[in-house]
Design a protein around this motif. Structure first.
Motif, PDB file in Angstrom:
ATOM      1  N   ARG A  74      92.687 -16.075  29.023  1.00  0.00           N
ATOM      2  CA  ARG A  74      94.010 -15.638  28.446  1.00  0.00           C
ATOM      3  C   ARG A  74      94.791 -14.899  29.470  1.00  0.00           C
ATOM      4  O   ARG A  74      95.939 -15.012  29.955  1.00  0.00           O
ATOM      5  CB  ARG A  74      93.861 -14.891  27.133  1.00  0.00           C
ATOM      6  N   HIS A  75      94.227 -14.016  30.231  1.00  0.00           N
ATOM      7  CA  HIS A  75      94.783 -13.116  31.312  1.00  0.00           C
ATOM      8  C   HIS A  75      94.403 -13.461  32.710  1.00  0.00           C
ATOM      9  O   HIS A  75      94.994 -12.723  33.587  1.00  0.00           O
ATOM     10  CB  HIS A  75      94.075 -11.446  31.102  1.00  0.00           C
ATOM     11  N   HIS A  76      94.066 -14.632  32.826  1.00  0.00           N
ATOM     12  CA  HIS A  76      93.904 -15.338  34.284  1.00  0.00           C
ATOM     13  C   HIS A  76      94.185 -16.719  33.857  1.00  0.00           C
ATOM     14  O   HIS A  76      93.386 -17.684  34.087  1.00  0.00           O
ATOM     15  CB  HIS A  76      92.203 -15.104  34.736  1.00  0.00           C
ATOM     16  N   PRO A  77      95.215 -17.094  33.711  1.00  0.00           N
ATOM     17  CA  PRO A  77      95.772 -18.457  33.247  1.00  0.00           C
ATOM     18  C   PRO A  77      95.471 -19.447  34.595  1.00  0.00           C
ATOM     19  O   PRO A  77      95.310 -20.762  34.495  1.00  0.00           O
ATOM     20  CB  PRO A  77      97.082 -18.619  32.793  1.00  0.00           C
ATOM     21  N   GLU A  78      95.668 -18.790  35.872  1.00  0.00           N
ATOM     22  CA  GLU A  78      95.389 -19.708  37.247  1.00  0.00           C
ATOM     23  C   GLU A  78      93.975 -20.255  37.082  1.00  0.00           C
ATOM     24  O   GLU A  78      93.849 -21.187  37.871  1.00  0.00           O
ATOM     25  CB  GLU A  78      95.624 -18.835  38.219  1.00  0.00           C
ATOM     26  N   GLU A  79      93.020 -19.834  36.273  1.00  0.00           N
ATOM     27  CA  GLU A  79      91.637 -20.360  36.254  1.00  0.00           C
ATOM     28  C   GLU A  79      91.524 -21.753  35.457  1.00  0.00           C
ATOM     29  O   GLU A  79      90.474 -22.206  35.362  1.00  0.00           O
ATOM     30  CB  GLU A  79      90.729 -19.343  36.280  1.00  0.00           C
ATOM     31  N   LEU A  80      92.646 -22.203  34.650  1.00  0.00           N
ATOM     32  CA  LEU A  80      92.562 -23.326  33.827  1.00  0.00           C
ATOM     33  C   LEU A  80      93.711 -24.278  34.664  1.00  0.00           C
ATOM     34  O   LEU A  80      94.407 -23.685  35.066  1.00  0.00           O
ATOM     35  CB  LEU A  80      92.954 -23.018  32.334  1.00  0.00           C
ATOM     36  N   PRO A  81      93.413 -25.409  34.358  1.00  0.00           N
ATOM     37  CA  PRO A  81      94.230 -26.642  34.764  1.00  0.00           C
ATOM     38  C   PRO A  81      96.004 -26.387  33.945  1.00  0.00           C
ATOM     39  O   PRO A  81      95.789 -25.734  32.951  1.00  0.00           O
ATOM     40  CB  PRO A  81      93.923 -27.856  34.253  1.00  0.00           C
ATOM     41  N   GLU A  82      96.719 -26.545  34.728  1.00  0.00           N
ATOM     42  CA  GLU A  82      98.136 -26.063  34.284  1.00  0.00           C
ATOM     43  C   GLU A  82      98.242 -26.954  33.004  1.00  0.00           C
ATOM     44  O   GLU A  82      98.013 -27.977  32.710  1.00  0.00           O
ATOM     45  CB  GLU A  82      99.087 -26.683  35.210  1.00  0.00           C
ATOM     46  N   GLY A  83      98.884 -26.113  32.192  1.00  0.00           N
ATOM     47  CA  GLY A  83      99.113 -26.589  30.674  1.00  0.00           C
ATOM     48  C   GLY A  83      98.116 -26.640  29.589  1.00  0.00           C
ATOM     49  O   GLY A  83      98.227 -26.973  28.389  1.00  0.00           O
ATOM     50  N   VAL A  84      96.664 -26.254  30.132  1.00  0.00           N
ATOM     51  CA  VAL A  84      95.825 -26.266  29.246  1.00  0.00           C
ATOM     52  C   VAL A  84      95.586 -24.758  28.563  1.00  0.00           C
ATOM     53  O   VAL A  84      95.686 -23.620  29.302  1.00  0.00           O
ATOM     54  CB  VAL A  84      94.289 -26.548  29.991  1.00  0.00           C
ATOM     55  N   ASP A  85      95.423 -24.737  27.342  1.00  0.00           N
ATOM     56  CA  ASP A  85      95.126 -23.723  26.515  1.00  0.00           C
ATOM     57  C   ASP A  85      94.046 -23.854  25.682  1.00  0.00           C
ATOM     58  O   ASP A  85      94.224 -24.662  24.489  1.00  0.00           O
ATOM     59  CB  ASP A  85      96.458 -23.201  25.554  1.00  0.00           C
ATOM     60  N   LEU A  86      92.808 -23.201  25.794  1.00  0.00           N
ATOM     61  CA  LEU A  86      91.606 -23.308  25.002  1.00  0.00           C
ATOM     62  C   LEU A  86      91.884 -23.054  23.522  1.00  0.00           C
ATOM     63  O   LEU A  86      91.225 -23.675  22.866  1.00  0.00           O
ATOM     64  CB  LEU A  86      90.499 -22.564  25.734  1.00  0.00           C
ATOM     65  N   MET A  87      92.891 -21.795  23.537  1.00  0.00           N
ATOM     66  CA  MET A  87      93.031 -21.399  22.100  1.00  0.00           C
ATOM     67  C   MET A  87      93.460 -22.765  21.447  1.00  0.00           C
ATOM     68  O   MET A  87      93.091 -22.916  20.124  1.00  0.00           O
ATOM     69  CB  MET A  87      93.714 -20.275  22.002  1.00  0.00           C
ATOM     70  N   ASP A  88      94.640 -23.272  21.602  1.00  0.00           N
ATOM     71  CA  ASP A  88      95.079 -24.407  21.119  1.00  0.00           C
ATOM     72  C   ASP A  88      94.100 -25.535  20.969  1.00  0.00           C
ATOM     73  O   ASP A  88      94.252 -26.359  19.805  1.00  0.00           O
ATOM     74  CB  ASP A  88      96.387 -25.015  22.078  1.00  0.00           C
ATOM     75  N   THR A  89      93.388 -25.775  21.925  1.00  0.00           N
ATOM     76  CA  THR A  89      92.052 -26.714  21.538  1.00  0.00           C
ATOM     77  C   THR A  89      91.343 -26.276  20.280  1.00  0.00           C
ATOM     78  O   THR A  89      91.198 -27.265  19.380  1.00  0.00           O
ATOM     79  CB  THR A  89      91.132 -26.825  22.587  1.00  0.00           C
ATOM     80  N   PHE A  90      91.112 -24.970  20.213  1.00  0.00           N
ATOM     81  CA  PHE A  90      90.319 -24.626  19.023  1.00  0.00           C
ATOM     82  C   PHE A  90      91.146 -24.729  17.585  1.00  0.00           C
ATOM     83  O   PHE A  90      90.410 -25.222  16.586  1.00  0.00           O
ATOM     84  CB  PHE A  90      89.690 -23.207  19.147  1.00  0.00           C
ATOM     85  N   LEU A  91      92.417 -24.565  17.641  1.00  0.00           N
ATOM     86  CA  LEU A  91      93.149 -24.575  16.727  1.00  0.00           C
ATOM     87  C   LEU A  91      93.285 -25.972  16.171  1.00  0.00           C
ATOM     88  O   LEU A  91      93.554 -26.310  14.950  1.00  0.00           O
ATOM     89  CB  LEU A  91      94.374 -23.906  16.984  1.00  0.00           C
ATOM     90  N   GLU A  92      93.441 -27.157  17.137  1.00  0.00           N
ATOM     91  CA  GLU A  92      93.859 -28.448  16.652  1.00  0.00           C
ATOM     92  C   GLU A  92      92.677 -29.411  16.416  1.00  0.00           C
ATOM     93  O   GLU A  92      92.824 -30.233  15.592  1.00  0.00           O
ATOM     94  CB  GLU A  92      94.629 -28.914  18.008  1.00  0.00           C
ATOM     95  N   ILE A  93      91.415 -28.872  16.755  1.00  0.00           N
ATOM     96  CA  ILE A  93      90.220 -29.454  16.327  1.00  0.00           C
ATOM     97  C   ILE A  93      89.840 -28.776  15.000  1.00  0.00           C
ATOM     98  O   ILE A  93      89.079 -27.885  14.968  1.00  0.00           O
ATOM     99  CB  ILE A  93      88.864 -29.412  17.396  1.00  0.00           C
ATOM    100  N   ASN A  94      90.035 -29.690  14.030  1.00  0.00           N
ATOM    101  CA  ASN A  94      89.794 -28.889  12.566  1.00  0.00           C
ATOM    102  C   ASN A  94      88.759 -29.241  12.195  1.00  0.00           C
ATOM    103  O   ASN A  94      88.346 -30.104  11.141  1.00  0.00           O
ATOM    104  CB  ASN A  94      91.144 -29.430  11.685  1.00  0.00           C
ATOM    105  N   VAL A  95      87.548 -28.499  12.397  1.00  0.00           N
ATOM    106  CA  VAL A  95      86.164 -28.785  11.941  1.00  0.00           C
ATOM    107  C   VAL A  95      85.527 -27.514  11.654  1.00  0.00           C
ATOM    108  O   VAL A  95      85.826 -26.428  11.922  1.00  0.00           O
ATOM    109  CB  VAL A  95      85.316 -29.562  12.893  1.00  0.00           C
ATOM    110  N   ALA A  96      84.341 -27.438  10.915  1.00  0.00           N
ATOM    111  CA  ALA A  96      83.787 -26.333  10.510  1.00  0.00           C
ATOM    112  C   ALA A  96      83.336 -25.428  11.694  1.00  0.00           C
ATOM    113  O   ALA A  96      83.438 -24.099  11.497  1.00  0.00           O
ATOM    114  CB  ALA A  96      82.307 -26.704   9.800  1.00  0.00           C
ATOM    115  N   GLU A  97      82.823 -25.949  12.665  1.00  0.00           N
ATOM    116  CA  GLU A  97      82.505 -25.050  13.733  1.00  0.00           C
ATOM    117  C   GLU A  97      83.540 -24.337  14.480  1.00  0.00           C
ATOM    118  O   GLU A  97      83.566 -23.247  14.806  1.00  0.00           O
ATOM    119  CB  GLU A  97      81.691 -26.192  15.019  1.00  0.00           C
ATOM    120  N   THR A  98      84.813 -25.127  14.647  1.00  0.00           N
ATOM    121  CA  THR A  98      85.970 -24.184  15.137  1.00  0.00           C
ATOM    122  C   THR A  98      86.676 -23.293  14.136  1.00  0.00           C
ATOM    123  O   THR A  98      86.923 -22.184  14.444  1.00  0.00           O
ATOM    124  CB  THR A  98      87.063 -25.226  15.701  1.00  0.00           C
TER     125      THR A  98
END
Length: 618
Positions: A74-98
């Motif tokens: 979150r505090h080093h966004p340059e280490e992820l591809p542009e436009g990628v937010d892992l938190m959004d990934t966890f929020l959008e995959i609606n399964v028990a594990e997330t």
């Protein structure tokens, strides 16, 4: 009272082994996309068994590192591809594990924005959660004690959650050479059971739990643990369990927050003027009077017959570090310790070069004899010790060469780079993992794989028909999979890699091929491993996806479970962000070219990036 520290898990639990490279790699590779089916997401595959475990602590242990990494990214966004937010990934995959992961983030993530997003996301989730997940918000502290020894103390905190879930956090806090959290782990048992086991252990060692046990007020426990955490660097890789600490730190901080404030902490004298954990302590081979044990050994008559003394000195220093860190005595050899070193430590450590590892059988006997002689051990004991370690030394080269030991060394090389906190070193270690090591990476070429048939003569007689049937499915499936792709000429290469992997599985663990399974499903699973390992299948920009594989092999479901079983049989190392084939003979020429390209980019960015070597003693 026993001089042995009690910084051990009394139940032998909490020894939950995370995948060796279990961290979000800080590398600009495509991250999991919400478009990827949940069943195919590697994160889900890791979290699912932890969520379903009967041990309430397993999910905490598994997910805690993610909480740290997520806040860091979150505090080093340059280490992820542009436009990628892992938190959004966890929020959008609606399964028990997330959903379970969101509960962890909401309870203990150090980033307030991420905690808020997790809480909002949970309002729309409907999956039922076990009490150790849903009950985190209602957790209470019900007991706090400490077990002291001559070095420090185990500070123990019992948590109680809804529906009778109880667990104990155990933090070992030494007071010298500095006050810090050396180790922390969590045990899925009530306090009385943990103390009962400690009582048994200490009684067997001739000491008494009652003499070492201190009842601590929860407020005092909070202050003590808070002081120690404040003096423990956030990235400190201590010589603790290495299975839970320091990855469990957000959970420890969460527990601290559950206890009342205002308690009394350690005496000022224990704080050593507030100094943080020293980064360069006196090495274990240097005694207090300045004696250099390594130099003394290499100059002794015991070492007279050794070749390449400089290399031997490095190896001796490393073994003294292991003994000194584990037992506090770099000369404390015995048969049990030698067995542990030769079967668990030296075969899997990435610190040793192959040349150094080859010298272990010749260096260890004189080192053990010299060490025991120096400590005044009886000659008959020295002789008996040497007799007992002889078969272990004979077996060591074979054990070190075992494919599973090699896979673990590759995984630990990535872990070592991760602990260094150097993104370039981590990315380079990940590239080495893909091909099978730094030495292989240094010699890598881009020649396409040759066309090869399946070597049926290498298979057991009673497996040849089965192997031939799998091969027939490989031919049809690979042709269908690559039809219409931009590079259909890769068909022959892909088939060769699949056939080599099938032959390797038969060589290492043919029992997995004998299990009841569709030969078509087995062929598809092999293609899935090879295609993913060559980045032909998976997340964008990979050209192929699981639906293409199912269509090519006429399957109704993904062969993911079969692929996991085959990967285990083939001793493929774990890699969080995908499949590591760890063998250039399984990599297409284009995949090897891309790996070399990435290596060149890394070296342009950081000319010093390269494989680490075991440090010379200073």
């Amino acid at each position: 009272m026993s001089r042995r520290r009690h910084d051990r898990n009394p139940l032998g639990q909490g020894a939950f082994h995370r995948p060796a490279s279990w961290h979000i790699p800080h590398t600009p590779e495509p991250a999991p996309s919400p478009a990827v089916p949940p069943a195919d997401n590697p994160l889900i595959e890791v979290l699912r068994p932890a969520l379903r475990s009967d041990d309430p602590t397993v999910f905490w242990i598994t997910a805690a590192p993610l909480v740290v990494e997520l806040a860091d990214l979150r505090h080093h966004p340059e280490e992820l591809p542009e436009g990628v937010d892992l938190m959004d990934t966890f929020l959008e995959i609606n399964v028990a594990e997330t959903t379970a992961l969101l509960h962890m983030i909401a309870a203990m993530c150090p980033d307030e924005d991420l905690r808020s997003r997790a809480r909002v996301g949970l309002t729309s989730r409907r999956q039922p959660m076990p009490p150790q997940i849903s009950g985190l918000a209602d957790a209470t502290i019900t007991d706090t004690v400490a077990i002291t020894d001559e070095v420090g103390e185990n500070l123990m905190v019992e948590l109680t959650l809804p529906r009778g879930v109880r667990a104990v956090l155990i933090a070992y806090i030494p007071r010298a050479p500095a006050l810090f959290v050396k180790d922390a782990f969590v045990v899925g048992a009530p306090m009385e059971e943990v103390l009962h086991r400690y009582r048994e252990i200490m009684a067997s060692e001739g000491s008494s739990l009652d003499e070492a046990l201190e009842v601590v007020a929860p407020a005092d426990a909070r202050t003590r643990l808070g002081q120690a955490l404040a003096l423990t660097p956030a990235d400190e890789g201590t010589a603790g369990s290495e299975e839970q600490w320091p990855m469990l730190r957000p959970f420890v901080e969460f527990v601290v927050g559950l206890m009342p404030a205002g308690g009394t902490g350690y005496d000022e004298d224990d704080l050593l003027d507030g100094a943080p954990l020293p980064t360069s302590e006196r090495p274990p081979w240097i005694l207090e009077d300045g004696t250099d044990l390594v130099a003394e050994f290499t100059a002794s008559a015991h070492a007279a017959g050794l070749e390449r003394v400089e290399t031997a000195a490095d190896l001796v220093a490393y073994m003294m570090v292991v003994l000194g860190g584990g037992l506090g005595d770099p000369l404390a050899w015995n048969p049990e310790l030698a067995e542990w070193l030769l079967t668990d430590v030296l075969p899997t450590t990435p610190i040793l070069s192959e040349d150094q590892a080859a010298q272990v059988p010749s260096i260890l006997p004189p080192l053990v004899a010299w060490s025991l002689e120096r400590t005044g051990e009886d000659p008959s004991v020295i002789a008996q010790t040497l007799r007992e370690i002889t078969p272990l030394l004979e077996q060591f080269p074979v054990r070190r060469a075992d494919p599973r030991m090699r896979a673990q060394r590759l995984e630990e090389q990535v872990d070592l780079a991760l602990e260094l906190g150097d993104p370039s070193a981590l990315r380079l270690a990940d590239l080495a993992l893909l091909v099978g090591g730094f030495d292989v990476l240094a010699e890598l070429d881009t020649t396409p794989l040759p066309t090869e048939r399946l070597p049926l003569e290498q298979f057991p007689d009673n497996l040849r028909d089965l192997a031939a049937e799998i091969d027939a499915h490989l031919v049809d499936g690979v042709s269908a999979l690559l039809a219409g792709q931009p590079a259909p000429d890769q068909t022959a290469e892909l088939l060769t890699a699949c056939r080599r992997l099938l032959a390797r599985i038969a060589e290492l663990d043919d029992a997995v091929l004998r299990r009841k399974a569709s030969t078509r499903n087995t062929a598809a699973a092999i293609v899935s491993l090879i295609a993913r390992g060559n980045e032909l299948m998976g997340y964008a920009p990979a050209p192929l996806h699981e639906k293409d594989l199912r269509r090519a092999f006429d399957l109704r479901s993904n062969p993911s479970q079969r692929a996991r079983n085959l990967a285990e049989a083939a001793a493929l190392p774990h890699r969080w962000s995908g499949i590591a084939l760890a063998d250039p003979g399984l990599l297409l020429g284009t995949a090897r070219a891309e790996i070399l390209r990435k290596q060149d980019v890394l070296r342009e960015q950081d000319p010093l990036a390269g494989p680490g070597a075991m440090g010379r003693r200073s």
